[in-house]
Design a protein around this motif. Structure first.
Motif, PDB file in Angstrom:
ATOM      1  N   UNK A  33      -6.816   1.908   1.458  1.00 48.04           N
ATOM      2  CA  UNK A  33      -6.745   0.673   2.239  1.00 48.04           C
ATOM      3  C   UNK A  33      -8.001   0.561   3.100  1.00 48.04           C
ATOM      4  N   UNK A  34      -8.457  -0.653   3.364  1.00 50.14           N
ATOM      5  CA  UNK A  34      -9.703  -0.793   4.130  1.00 50.14           C
ATOM      6  C   UNK A  34      -9.594  -0.187   5.520  1.00 50.14           C
ATOM      7  N   UNK A  57       2.348  10.479   4.454  1.00 47.39           N
ATOM      8  CA  UNK A  57       1.903   9.085   4.377  1.00 47.39           C
ATOM      9  C   UNK A  57       0.387   8.996   4.376  1.00 47.39           C
ATOM     10  N   UNK A 112      -6.379  -7.392   8.902  1.00 48.95           N
ATOM     11  CA  UNK A 112      -5.430  -6.607   9.687  1.00 48.95           C
ATOM     12  C   UNK A 112      -5.247  -5.237   9.060  1.00 48.95           C
ATOM     13  N   UNK A 130       6.804   1.752  21.141  1.00 50.54           N
ATOM     14  CA  UNK A 130       6.075   2.541  22.131  1.00 50.54           C
ATOM     15  C   UNK A 130       6.930   2.757  23.372  1.00 50.54           C
ATOM     16  N   UNK A 144      -0.877   4.439  15.703  1.00 51.27           N
ATOM     17  CA  UNK A 144      -0.553   4.316  17.125  1.00 51.27           C
ATOM     18  C   UNK A 144       0.695   5.087  17.474  1.00 51.27           C
ATOM     19  N   UNK A 145       0.836   5.328  18.737  1.00 53.69           N
ATOM     20  CA  UNK A 145       1.928   6.136  19.244  1.00 53.69           C
ATOM     21  C   UNK A 145       1.564   6.549  20.640  1.00 53.69           C
ATOM     22  N   UNK A 163      -3.347   4.368  21.571  1.00 58.57           N
ATOM     23  CA  UNK A 163      -2.014   4.438  22.170  1.00 58.57           C
ATOM     24  C   UNK A 163      -1.428   3.047  22.364  1.00 58.57           C
ATOM     25  N   UNK A 164      -2.192   2.020  22.115  1.00 59.63           N
ATOM     26  CA  UNK A 164      -1.652   0.688  22.367  1.00 59.63           C
ATOM     27  C   UNK A 164      -1.434  -0.045  21.054  1.00 59.63           C
ATOM     28  N   UNK A 165      -0.751  -1.160  21.138  1.00 60.11           N
ATOM     29  CA  UNK A 165      -0.351  -1.843  19.908  1.00 60.11           C
ATOM     30  C   UNK A 165      -1.498  -2.696  19.363  1.00 60.11           C
ATOM     31  N   UNK A 172      -2.031   7.590   1.392  1.00 67.86           N
ATOM     32  CA  UNK A 172      -3.055   6.553   1.501  1.00 67.86           C
ATOM     33  C   UNK A 172      -4.410   7.070   1.042  1.00 67.86           C
ATOM     34  N   UNK A 201      -3.383  -1.515   8.294  1.00 65.17           N
ATOM     35  CA  UNK A 201      -2.025  -1.028   8.078  1.00 65.17           C
ATOM     36  C   UNK A 201      -1.656  -0.179   9.274  1.00 65.17           C
ATOM     37  N   UNK A 202      -0.507  -0.458   9.835  1.00 66.38           N
ATOM     38  CA  UNK A 202      -0.136   0.237  11.053  1.00 66.38           C
ATOM     39  C   UNK A 202       0.769   1.411  10.721  1.00 66.38           C
ATOM     40  N   UNK A 203       0.424   2.538  11.280  1.00 65.22           N
ATOM     41  CA  UNK A 203       1.207   3.744  11.076  1.00 65.22           C
ATOM     42  C   UNK A 203       1.649   4.216  12.452  1.00 65.22           C
ATOM     43  N   UNK A 204       2.944   4.260  12.642  1.00 67.04           N
ATOM     44  CA  UNK A 204       3.432   4.605  13.968  1.00 67.04           C
ATOM     45  C   UNK A 204       3.891   6.055  14.020  1.00 67.04           C
ATOM     46  N   UNK A 234       0.815  -1.208   0.000  1.00 66.18           N
ATOM     47  CA  UNK A 234       0.000   0.000   0.000  1.00 66.18           C
ATOM     48  C   UNK A 234       0.848   1.258   0.000  1.00 66.18           C
TER      49      UNK A 234
END
Lengths: 460, 561
Positions: free
Chosen positions: B35-36, B22, B260, A321, B41-42, B246-248, B26, B262-265, A288
């Protein structure tokens, strides 16, 4: 057509494939199952034969895709009012066919959480489809029921929906095909006896690509452009400059994708995903970012983009984190690590604070003795703490408790027993991290004094 | 163009350019497939919510009324105008506010069917959007709610009921399928030539559903997460779900698995980024003190950054301490360039603030009021001796201390009747001492010789406790244990020297302590016999109580440090 337009077309097409909104160009490794499912549905439509079957397979192996592909092909063959719920493109097909020979009802166990809702939804979909034809209402239209997340339907009370569907299918009152999709291999066992006996016991399995080459093929298919993606007309009449630039772009793009797959670093990334989970979606997720970055300036996919996004999806977010924890929180975590190493697996704030205090007492004593304040990196501004000897200072309980609560909030700590009353300092907790993860954080932490690092490394 | 929305965004959020790019990547073109689902997170206060909100509102909410409208081409302007008028393309929900699935559904539908919240010009500027999640934002929320209400009464679109996922999915389809002028606009104007082709007949603009503090979703409705993750597939429309947390992600996974995101940190800010953010906090009227302010910010960052990663907390500290820092300058006591003197002057306050980090026992306005008033008194005395260095340091500290400790004193001032104090002390002893040692501590022995042995025994026990591995399992750390009321009474009569005849009064006192939550009853209320209690009071408080009654509590406590 300018390059910009072409790129935006390519982006749209590829990201639609990645988001699984449009179907892949080819089925890889599922040809057999596809033929069977298609045959089953076709028999229902052509000869009015009722049928039921289950498609089982882990997530992301193409169950839904298989059915969608089959429906699309049937639709092309027979014509239908099946308004694609998926909003996908009906490429060059003329959908305005009046003739339609079957209807489709889509249900999903996640959405229709009880039988009432499911019935309502069936009604809605049937009536909508019925409206559009209105013609001869006497004819028996075959209906195809697609039950996504089949296992969840089995959890409805009495399984009456499934019972009735299977019953209709078995008693040949009306031609229907019931197709259940599930990722639970034991889905059949969930059925009650009376439901099970009405089921045809036909099941098909989908598996993740067993072979690395198959996996690569699937991945490549998602990224390669097809003429349809760029709206290149196949009519010979329409040939123009537009056409030629588009074709050239496509050729170049596909060539780049092919070299991409030959790139060493890139294959390593893909191989890793394959070895870990064989999940096509994991690769899609990786794509993506790079696809979104396509632009006029860099119209082709580059391997370096994938390295970066591969890394980004791979990082242990927990460690990430934890990098943002303050020194106090870090100290508390180290204290917890020491407690856990002494097999005190559940602990409360008081214990942790006590451990922390022990360390600080020791550190201060040693710090004043060896006057090693220099090693603690007291900055020019940090000299305010010089009265304590070091910039490390023992925090008051209240401040430490706040930090402890922050750890709980980040769910690095979890209550050991279900809600217990009493002062929160004494509530028992468990840590959700490995000792190794904690040491890792200490190593990666931006400005962790050497004393603390040494404390973390010490055992027992 | 100097003021394109993108540049404005980059300027408004120092150090977040990459993340903004970013997200925009997207999002793509307004009608492009997304993306769906995304997961952002952070840690807290890294600008997750603010960045996303500003990005969405700049791109889809008609943006801000930037003065650059004249430089925009006309169609662009028209587009902005439409965006402001037509139903919003995004819904921004807070999962604390929407704590049931139904609330989430209905709020989302409502927001997606109405124009985006109007953006005034200032809203894109950093300080107002980047509010601390706890404090100021509440006020803002309140205003938005009231605005919502107002709109609800005036607008023809009223609140729609939506109770289950099924209806919600149906609504989403409906919302995404309504073609409005904006979609037509894309088609008629050249920029949408592509879509007017055959690619998709009803590919309207992408809708976004943003859920802030998504960790709450797990309690709200566990299956809802997997539904949201594949909302795009379920609806078959262009809709993108963004979770902010704030959590993973691992903590979200359900048993059956699912799609799942897409994770953006969002990474931590670096020093220069933090300083750049703090730079924006300087009120305009003090712009001439910029140099001084930046020096101060640098100082604060160096002192606090190790122990305080929370940007909002640092901003809070800067806002609190800066007036104190420049006060002597304003009064003409210290010259601007005398950095060292200023530094020494502020040190005492730093030490104090460090002790109170995160606690916020009193509100910031109260704090500054008090410190300013007391500091002016003590400083006038102290500044005379600043030449003496340490002297100034010491004399400035108590003034500030007094200001801060008053809030704490409430606990110590709290007064109880004489006997009640002893009851509380007795129950503390009963909660923390093992019953087997009661004989040793509380048996009435008068001779001094035996007292000696008692003490030495206690000392020995203490030592023993510390040597063993299980020193972390001593009662002081484990917390209070329940005790039968009879045992406590026995201790009570033993530690009290005089005779108490009225038993009834003692029991009323116990009852009132229970209602004060200083004692906690562990046996059910309907059980009248053999009541058990726990002492809920901290050691510090018991110590002050004991001091006020001249009772030496440390002599009677087993294994305490």
């Amino acid at each position: 057509m300018s390059v910009e337009e072409l790129v935006s077309l390519a982006k749209t097409a590829i990201s639609a494939r990645l988001a699984e909104r449009s179907l892949p160009v080819a089925l890889v490794g599922l040809e057999e199952q596809y033929k069977k499912v298609l045959g089953l549905m076709r028999r229902t439509i052509e000869t009015g034969e009722s049928n039921s079957c289950l498609i089982l397979g882990p997530r992301g192996t193409g169950k839904t895709m298989l059915v969608r592909q089959a429906l699309k092909d049937l639709e092309r063959q027979f014509g239908t009012s099946y308004q694609d719920e998926y909003g996908e493109d009906e490429d060059d097909m003329d959908v305005d066919v009046v003739r339609k020979d079957f209807m489709v009802v889509h249900l999903n166990g996640l959405v229709q959480t009880d039988d009432r809702m499911a019935l309502k939804e069936i009604m809605r979909q049937l009536s909508r489809e019925g409206e559009s034809e209105l013609g001869n209402s006497n004819a028996q239209y075959p209906i195809i029921f697609i039950l996504d997340e089949f296992d969840l339907f089995a959890q409805h009370t009495k399984q009456s929906l499934l019972y009735n569907l299977f019953d209709v299918a078995q008693s040949a009152e009306w031609p229907i095909a019931v197709i259940g999709l599930t990722c639970r291999m034991d889905a059949l066992e969930l059925l009650e006896k009376r439901v099970k006996s009405r089921f045809s016991h036909r099941h098909y399995y989908t598996f993740p690509p067993s072979d690395y080459h198959d996996y690569i093929d699937i991945c490549k298919n998602a990224l390669l452009l097809t003429p349809a993606d760029l709206e290149i007309q196949t009519d010979v009449m329409m040939v123009g400059t537009d056409h030629r630039t588009a074709e050239a772009f496509m050729k170049e793009f596909n060539q780049r994708v092919k070299t991409l797959f030959e790139d060493g670093g890139f294959s390593k990334v893909v191989q890793r995903i394959f070895d870990l989970m064989k999940d096509v979606r994991a690769f899609y997720r990786l794509c993506f970012g790079p696809v979104a970055e396509l632009s006029k300036e860099s119209p082709y996919l580059r391997a370096s983009q994938f390295y970066e996004s591969g890394l980004q999806q791979r990082v242990d977010n927990k460690t990430e984190l934890l990098k943002g924890t303050s020194l106090l929180e870090l100290s508390l975590l180290i204290a917890i690590k020491h407690l856990v190493e002494r097999e005190v697996t559940s602990f409360n704030f008081e214990m942790v604070y006590d451990e922390y205090k022990d360390f600080m007492d020791m550190a201060v004593v040693r710090g004043t003795m060896a006057s090693s304040a220099s090693s603690l990196g007291v900055g020019s501004g940090g000299s305010i703490a010089s009265s304590d000897g070091v910039s490390l200072r023992l925090y008051k309980k209240a401040v430490a408790l706040k930090a402890f609560e922050h750890l709980v909030e980040a769910e690095l700590l979890r209550p050991a027993d279900s809600f217990s009353k009493g002062p929160k300092e004494y509530r028992m907790m468990r840590v959700m991290l490995d000792a190794s993860q904690i040491s890792d954080v200490v190593l990666k932490h931006r400005d962790c004094p050497t004393i603390v690092a040494r404390w973390a490394a010490r055992r027992g | 163009m100097a003021t394109s929305p993108l540049q404005l965004l980059h300027e408004a959020f120092p150090g977040r350019a990459k993340q903004i790019d970013q997200i925009l990547g997207f999002m793509g073109k307004p009608w492009a497939a997304t993306p769906p689902s995304l997961l952002i997170n952070g840690n807290s206060s890294l600008g997750k919510t603010a960045v996303l909100k500003a990005t969405l509102s700049a791109m889809l909410g008609g943006g801000s009324d930037s003065g650059s409208s004249s430089t925009h081409i006309q169609s662009e302007q028209q587009l902005q105008e439409l965006r402001r008028r037509l139903p919003s393309r995004y819904a921004f929900l807070d999962c604390v506010e929407c704590h049931t699935p139904r609330l989430i559904f209905e709020h989302a539908i409502y927001q997606l069917r109405n124009p985006p919240p109007s953006q005034d010009k200032g809203s894109i500027i950093f300080p107002s959007t980047h509010t601390p999640t706890a404090g100021m934002s509440e006020k803002k929320e309140a205003t938005t709610v009231s605005r919502k209400r107002k709109r609800m009464t005036t607008s023809p679109l009223d609140w729609n009921r939506c109770e289950n996922v099924n209806d919600f999915v149906e609504w989403c389809r409906k919302i995404c399928d309504t073609k409005d002028e904006l979609d037509e606009f894309h088609e008629t104007h050249g920029n949408h030539r592509v879509v007017s082709g055959s690619i998709s007949k009803h590919q309207n603009e992408t809708r976004y559903l943003v859920l802030d503090r998504a960790e709450r979703l797990r309690d709200t409705a566990p299956t809802l997460i997997s539904v949201l993750m594949r909302l795009q597939e379920l609806t078959g429309r262009n809709i993108c779900v963004v979770l902010i947390t704030t959590i993973v992600w691992e903590k979200f996974r359900s048993k059956t698995g699912g799609y799942e995101p897409i994770v953006l940190n969002f990474p931590q800010y670096t020093k220069s980024e933090t300083v750049a953010i703090l730079r924006k906090d300087l009120p305009a009227e003090e712009e001439e003190d910029l140099d001084l302010y930046m020096r101060f910010v640098d100082l604060v960052y160096d002192v606090f950054q190790r122990n305080c990663k929370d940007l909002n907390e640092i901003r809070h500290l800067v806002a609190l301490l800066f007036p104190l820092y420049i006060k002597p300058v304003k009064e003409g006591k210290i010259q601007k360039h005398e950095g060292l003197k200023l530094h020494r002057h502020i040190q005492a306050y730093f030490v104090e603030a460090m002790d109170k980090l995160y606690l916020r026992e009193i509100s910031s306005t109260e704090w500054s009021d008090r410190t300013l008033s007391t500091a002016s008194g003590s400083l006038s005395g102290g500044s005379g001796s600043t030449g003496g260095g340490a002297g100034g340091h010491v004399s400035a500290a108590p003034g500030g201390d007094r200001a801060l400790t008053t809030a704490l004193d409430v606990q110590n001032v709290f007064d109880l009747p004489y006997y009640t104090k002893f009851i509380l002390i007795a129950s503390f002893l009963a909660s923390y001492n093992p019953p087997r040692l009661d004989m040793r501590y509380f048996a009435k022995v008068s001779s001094t010789g035996s007292k000696m042995t008692k003490r030495s025994k206690v000392a020995a026990a203490k030592k023993h406790g510390h040597d063993s591995m299980g020193s972390k399992l001593r009662q002081q750390l484990l917390g209070p244990k329940p005790f039968p009321i009879e045992r406590m009474l026995a201790i009570f009569y033993s530690i009290l020297d005089e005779e108490v005849e009225e038993n009834v009064n003692v029991h009323t006192q116990i009852a009132s302590l229970v209602s004060l939550r200083m004692l906690q009853r562990v046996t059910p209320m309907d059980k009248l016999d053999s009541i058990k209690c726990k002492c809920n009071v901290s050691y510090e408080m018991i110590k002050t109580l004991a001091k006020s009654t001249r009772f030496e509590i440390d002599k009677y406590l087993y294994d305490f440090s």
